[in-house]
Design a protein around this motif. Structure first.
Motif, PDB file in Angstrom:
ATOM      1  N   ALA A 147       1.336   5.764  -7.004  1.00 23.80           N
ATOM      2  CA  ALA A 147       0.437   5.070  -6.066  1.00 23.80           C
ATOM      3  C   ALA A 147       0.903   5.252  -4.627  1.00 23.80           C
ATOM      4  O   ALA A 147       0.084   5.442  -3.710  1.00 23.80           O
ATOM      5  N   LEU A 148       2.207   5.208  -4.414  1.00 20.36           N
ATOM      6  CA  LEU A 148       2.712   5.408  -3.066  1.00 20.36           C
ATOM      7  C   LEU A 148       2.478   6.837  -2.580  1.00 20.36           C
ATOM      8  O   LEU A 148       2.259   7.070  -1.383  1.00 20.36           O
ATOM      9  N   VAL A 172       0.149  -5.893  -5.812  1.00 23.24           N
ATOM     10  CA  VAL A 172      -0.202  -7.172  -6.433  1.00 23.24           C
ATOM     11  C   VAL A 172      -0.223  -6.948  -7.941  1.00 23.24           C
ATOM     12  O   VAL A 172      -1.064  -6.191  -8.447  1.00 23.24           O
ATOM     13  N   VAL A 173       0.681  -7.604  -8.677  1.00 21.50           N
ATOM     14  CA  VAL A 173       0.831  -7.421 -10.112  1.00 21.50           C
ATOM     15  C   VAL A 173       0.052  -8.523 -10.829  1.00 21.50           C
ATOM     16  O   VAL A 173       0.263  -9.710 -10.565  1.00 21.50           O
ATOM     17  N   VAL A 174      -0.853  -8.102 -11.737  1.00 17.53           N
ATOM     18  CA  VAL A 174      -1.659  -9.033 -12.524  1.00 17.53           C
ATOM     19  C   VAL A 174      -1.147  -9.021 -13.947  1.00 17.53           C
ATOM     20  O   VAL A 174      -1.036  -7.960 -14.573  1.00 17.53           O
ATOM     21  N   ALA A 175      -0.800 -10.223 -14.503  1.00 18.95           N
ATOM     22  CA  ALA A 175      -0.280 -10.351 -15.864  1.00 18.95           C
ATOM     23  C   ALA A 175      -0.742 -11.687 -16.449  1.00 18.95           C
ATOM     24  O   ALA A 175      -1.325 -12.522 -15.750  1.00 18.95           O
ATOM     25  N   GLY A 176      -0.475 -11.875 -17.762  1.00 17.52           N
ATOM     26  CA  GLY A 176      -0.857 -13.102 -18.458  1.00 17.52           C
ATOM     27  C   GLY A 176       0.332 -13.982 -18.758  1.00 17.52           C
ATOM     28  O   GLY A 176       1.469 -13.721 -18.320  1.00 17.52           O
ATOM     29  N   GLY A 214      -4.719  -1.628   2.218  1.00 14.41           N
ATOM     30  CA  GLY A 214      -3.276  -1.436   2.197  1.00 14.41           C
ATOM     31  C   GLY A 214      -2.610  -2.073   1.014  1.00 14.41           C
ATOM     32  O   GLY A 214      -1.414  -1.854   0.774  1.00 14.41           O
ATOM     33  N   ASP A 215      -3.361  -2.861   0.204  1.00 10.13           N
ATOM     34  CA  ASP A 215      -2.841  -3.452  -1.028  1.00 10.13           C
ATOM     35  C   ASP A 215      -3.251  -2.595  -2.215  1.00 10.13           C
ATOM     36  O   ASP A 215      -4.276  -1.904  -2.197  1.00 10.13           O
ATOM     37  N   ILE A 216      -2.456  -2.646  -3.274  1.00  5.32           N
ATOM     38  CA  ILE A 216      -2.732  -1.952  -4.531  1.00  5.32           C
ATOM     39  C   ILE A 216      -2.511  -2.956  -5.656  1.00  5.32           C
ATOM     40  O   ILE A 216      -1.516  -3.682  -5.666  1.00  5.32           O
ATOM     41  N   VAL A 217      -3.404  -2.992  -6.639  1.00  8.99           N
ATOM     42  CA  VAL A 217      -3.296  -3.879  -7.788  1.00  8.99           C
ATOM     43  C   VAL A 217      -2.674  -3.113  -8.951  1.00  8.99           C
ATOM     44  O   VAL A 217      -3.118  -1.999  -9.281  1.00  8.99           O
ATOM     45  N   ALA A 257     -14.071  -6.518  -9.626  1.00  6.71           N
ATOM     46  CA  ALA A 257     -13.995  -7.475  -8.522  1.00  6.71           C
ATOM     47  C   ALA A 257     -13.044  -7.048  -7.420  1.00  6.71           C
ATOM     48  O   ALA A 257     -13.174  -7.508  -6.278  1.00  6.71           O
ATOM     49  N   ALA A 258     -12.091  -6.181  -7.709  1.00  2.00           N
ATOM     50  CA  ALA A 258     -11.045  -5.855  -6.741  1.00  2.00           C
ATOM     51  C   ALA A 258     -11.611  -5.116  -5.546  1.00  2.00           C
ATOM     52  O   ALA A 258     -12.511  -4.274  -5.666  1.00  2.00           O
ATOM     53  N   SER A 259     -11.076  -5.411  -4.385  1.00  2.00           N
ATOM     54  CA  SER A 259     -11.463  -4.746  -3.146  1.00  2.00           C
ATOM     55  C   SER A 259     -10.567  -3.559  -2.832  1.00  2.00           C
ATOM     56  O   SER A 259     -10.754  -2.894  -1.806  1.00  2.00           O
ATOM     57  N   VAL A 260      -9.585  -3.305  -3.692  1.00  2.13           N
ATOM     58  CA  VAL A 260      -8.650  -2.196  -3.527  1.00  2.13           C
ATOM     59  C   VAL A 260      -8.489  -1.497  -4.876  1.00  2.13           C
ATOM     60  O   VAL A 260      -8.873  -2.050  -5.919  1.00  2.13           O
ATOM     61  N   PRO A 261      -7.917  -0.278  -4.917  1.00  5.29           N
ATOM     62  CA  PRO A 261      -7.729   0.420  -6.195  1.00  5.29           C
ATOM     63  C   PRO A 261      -6.818  -0.351  -7.141  1.00  5.29           C
ATOM     64  O   PRO A 261      -5.902  -1.062  -6.732  1.00  5.29           O
ATOM     65  N   VAL A 262      -7.089  -0.187  -8.461  1.00  8.12           N
ATOM     66  CA  VAL A 262      -6.312  -0.834  -9.522  1.00  8.12           C
ATOM     67  C   VAL A 262      -5.654   0.256 -10.355  1.00  8.12           C
ATOM     68  O   VAL A 262      -6.329   1.193 -10.819  1.00  8.12           O
ATOM     69  N   TYR A 263      -4.331   0.152 -10.565  1.00  2.00           N
ATOM     70  CA  TYR A 263      -3.582   1.105 -11.378  1.00  2.00           C
ATOM     71  C   TYR A 263      -3.056   0.371 -12.612  1.00  2.00           C
ATOM     72  O   TYR A 263      -2.855  -0.841 -12.602  1.00  2.00           O
TER      73      TYR A 263
END
Length: 623
Positions: A159-160, A170-174, A220-223, A249-255
């Motif tokens: 991603a970088l 931004v890390v999304v987890a449960g 400038g953020d990445i999910v 829903a994300a306004s930035v790319p999601v990896y």
């Protein structure tokens, strides 16, 4: 007695020999697949499909597979696990299980605790665990496993590389046990990036609030999406459904990190493949079924691949040139020429063929136009030659008309000179000679005056063309056959050849300027042409009656008129003979019409428009 014993021994040996020669029937092998979650989940579905397909394709013996689903993310109490233990023990009490496969860490923990009670003495193979989950536990000799290597750092580096201006991940987890385990492992690998970018975690929020947060992220953020079996309120979810909602829903790319998330909204990443892991697990099971014990109990294969979703690349404006060389692109839309290559080639061939045909037609059209121009030039040259020929004939006629009085004047003048040279000139004779000279002079002057008048009238009507309409009194031709009369070999006569009209048609066209027309003004057919003593029936178009009579007398008395009458009489005799012989159409009189137009030109009209001669009638001749 001894004989009976010998026969018995011989039969026994023979039976044993035959049995030794027969192939041993392969026994069916039984394999249990124990899943911690529902098999319909995309990741487990891929692993199950590849594992079963590899077992059945590569095994030389029949394999019967049993699937057991524990659904521990929704039912994880100890009482439930104890109930499952007793259920499986009772269910497989009378089955010999050759291999039990534990899929994912919770299933392996269950078999580690109750495997000897449920499947006593059965080899166990586990998959879906990494070294961190395995920990320091010791493995019995009948336990084998295929470890996975979950790497999160390669996706961050990727991603970088693609987004060099990234400021935060931004890390999304449960919040389920499985979610927490993956999150802890990811946090350990992310610590090396603390001095490069900022990393924040969204794992304790309800799903609705989480979606709102990711929709408001600045550029400038990445999910980074891990897994989410359970949100901050404890509500269970399916990770594949959650990743779709987060990506939308994300306004930035999601990896992401799992290949089963590809096509559900993530842009890409260094993805772990469940399919490859299922194939490695099946190969481990096959070695145990064939009795070839693995050289070591644990096998570890790194199967991550760099994969991207073409549709998400287009969404976020990521150029293919910015990807690493070993990247794979899924869902790439082929260009139109790639999708419909044969159709495009076929249509192009048709278009080229039509273009070639059009060019050929244009070339032929140009050649035809050129031929028409040349034909018109030839016709103009022919008309010019005809005019010169006519002018020559007219000059000869004028010369003849003038030479007669001039010759008479010369003869009379020479006679008068001879008389004057005599001793006693005869004055009366001289007077007669002088009268003759004067008369011949007036005659020559009259010829010149008539020719001037004729030329002035010809100039007045030089642009007009005559129209001939000729009829006969015969039975005629049916209306439906009129169009055929100018076709070669068509005739209404019993012994006719059918070539008269076709041969005269071009002559008529050259003479009158148009093609002949056949009509039926009366029951008889409008056909031939004949006129007796044409010059005696012709009168000028204009002028008083007395002047016309005088002009008629002058014309009738001229040598020009006399020659026309002689030609007319000769032609009329030949035509009368032809007319009496033929009972069908006769257009030999066109020759007479040609003589008329060639000599008299279109400055006269008939005084008596209908005068019958034999079977032919002259109907109309008008300027």
């Amino acid at each position: 007695m001894k004989l009976r014993a010998a026969l018995l021994i011989a039969c026994t040996n023979l039976a044993m020999s035959i049995a030794g020669c027969l192939p041993v029937l392969a026994a069916t092998r039984h394999v249990v697949l124990l899943f911690d979650e529902r098999v319909e989940l995309p990741g487990l579905s891929l692993l199950d499909a590849e594992l079963v397909n590899t077992l059945r394709s590569n095994s030389t013996e029949p394999i019967e597979i049993y699937r057991e689903v524990m659904d521990l993310s929704r039912f994880g109490s100890n009482a439930y696990k104890a109930l499952l233990r007793d259920f499986f023990r009772t269910k497989y009490a009378d089955k010999k299980i050759d291999v039990a496969v534990a899929v994912m860490a919770p299933a392996f923990d269950f078999l580690s605790a109750y495997g000897e009670l449920v499947f006593p003495g059965t080899p166990i193979v586990f998959c879906g665990l990494d070294r961190r989950q395995l920990g320091t536990r010791s493995l019995p000799s009948n336990v084998h496993g295929v470890l996975v290597e979950r790497e999160f750092a390669p996706t961050v580096e990727l991603a970088l590389h693609i987004h060099p201006t990234t400021k935060r991940f931004v890390v999304v987890a449960g919040t389920s046990e499985f979610d927490k385990g993956l999150l802890a492992q990811a946090q350990d690998q992310f610590r090396s990036y603390d001095n490069r970018v900022s990393i924040s975690y969204l794992s304790e929020l309800p799903l609705d609030q989480l979606l709102v947060r990711v929709s408001q992220l600045p550029p400038g953020d990445i999910v980074l999406f891990l897994t989410l079996f359970q949100d901050g309120t404890g509500q269970p979810f399916i990770p594949h459904e959650v990743v779709e909602r987060v990506s939308s829903a994300a306004s930035v790319p999601v990896y992401g990190f799992l290949d089963q998330y590809l096509g559900r909204g993530i842009t890409g990443g260094s993805l772990y493949s469940f399919t490859a892991h299922g194939s490695d697990t099946a190969n481990m099971v096959l070695r145990l079924l064939t009795g070839a014990a693995p050289s070591q109990n644990l096998s570890e294969n790194f199967s991550d691949k760099i994969i991207f979703d073409w549709r998400q690349m287009a969404r976020w404006g990521i150029s293919e040139s910015r990807l690493p060389p070993n990247s794979e692109i899924y869902f790439k839309e082929k260009a139109v020429w790639e999708q419909y290559l044969w159709q495009i080639m076929f249509v192009s061939a048709i278009v080229l063929a039509q273009a070639g045909l059009i060019l050929i037609l244009l070339h032929e059209h140009r050649r035809r136009r050129l031929a028409e121009v040349q034909a018109r030039q030839r016709m103009a040259e022919l008309a010019h030659i005809n005019r010169f020929s006519m002018a020559g004939e007219l000059t000869a006629s004028i010369s003849h008309e003038i030479n007669q009085p001039l010759g008479a004047i010369l003869t009379n003048a020479e006679t008068a000179r001879a008389i004057l040279q005599s001793p006693y000139p005869d004055l009366d004779e001289l007077n007669d000679i002088v009268d003759d000279i004067l008369q011949d002079n007036r005659r020559a002057s009259e010829v010149i005056r008539r020719m001037r008048s004729l030329l002035r009238k010809a100039e007045k009507y030089r642009l007009q063309r005559p129209e001939l309409s000729i009829s006969d009194r015969g039975p005629g031709i049916p209306a439906e056959r009129l169009k055929d009369v100018f076709e070669p070999f068509f005739t209404t006569k019993a012994e006719g050849m059918g070539m008269g009209l076709p041969l005269r048609e071009p002559l008529w066209k050259r003479t009158t300027g148009r093609y002949p027309r056949l009509t039926r003004p009366r029951p008889a057919l409008c056909s031939g042409l004949y006129c007796r003593s044409l010059a005696t029936q012709l009168l000028p178009l204009n002028g008083r009656s007395a002047d016309r009579d005088a002009q008629r007398r002058h014309i009738h008395g001229s040598v020009f008129t006399q020659r026309l009458l002689r030609q007319d009489e000769q032609e009329s005799g030949r035509l009368r003979a032809q007319t009496r012989q033929n009972s069908g159409i006769n257009l030999y009189a066109v020759l007479a019409a040609r003589l008329l137009f060639r000599q008299a030109r279109p400055i006269f009209r008939l005084r008596h428009p209908e005068r019958s001669i034999g079977r032919l009638t002259l109907c109309q001749l008008s300027a």
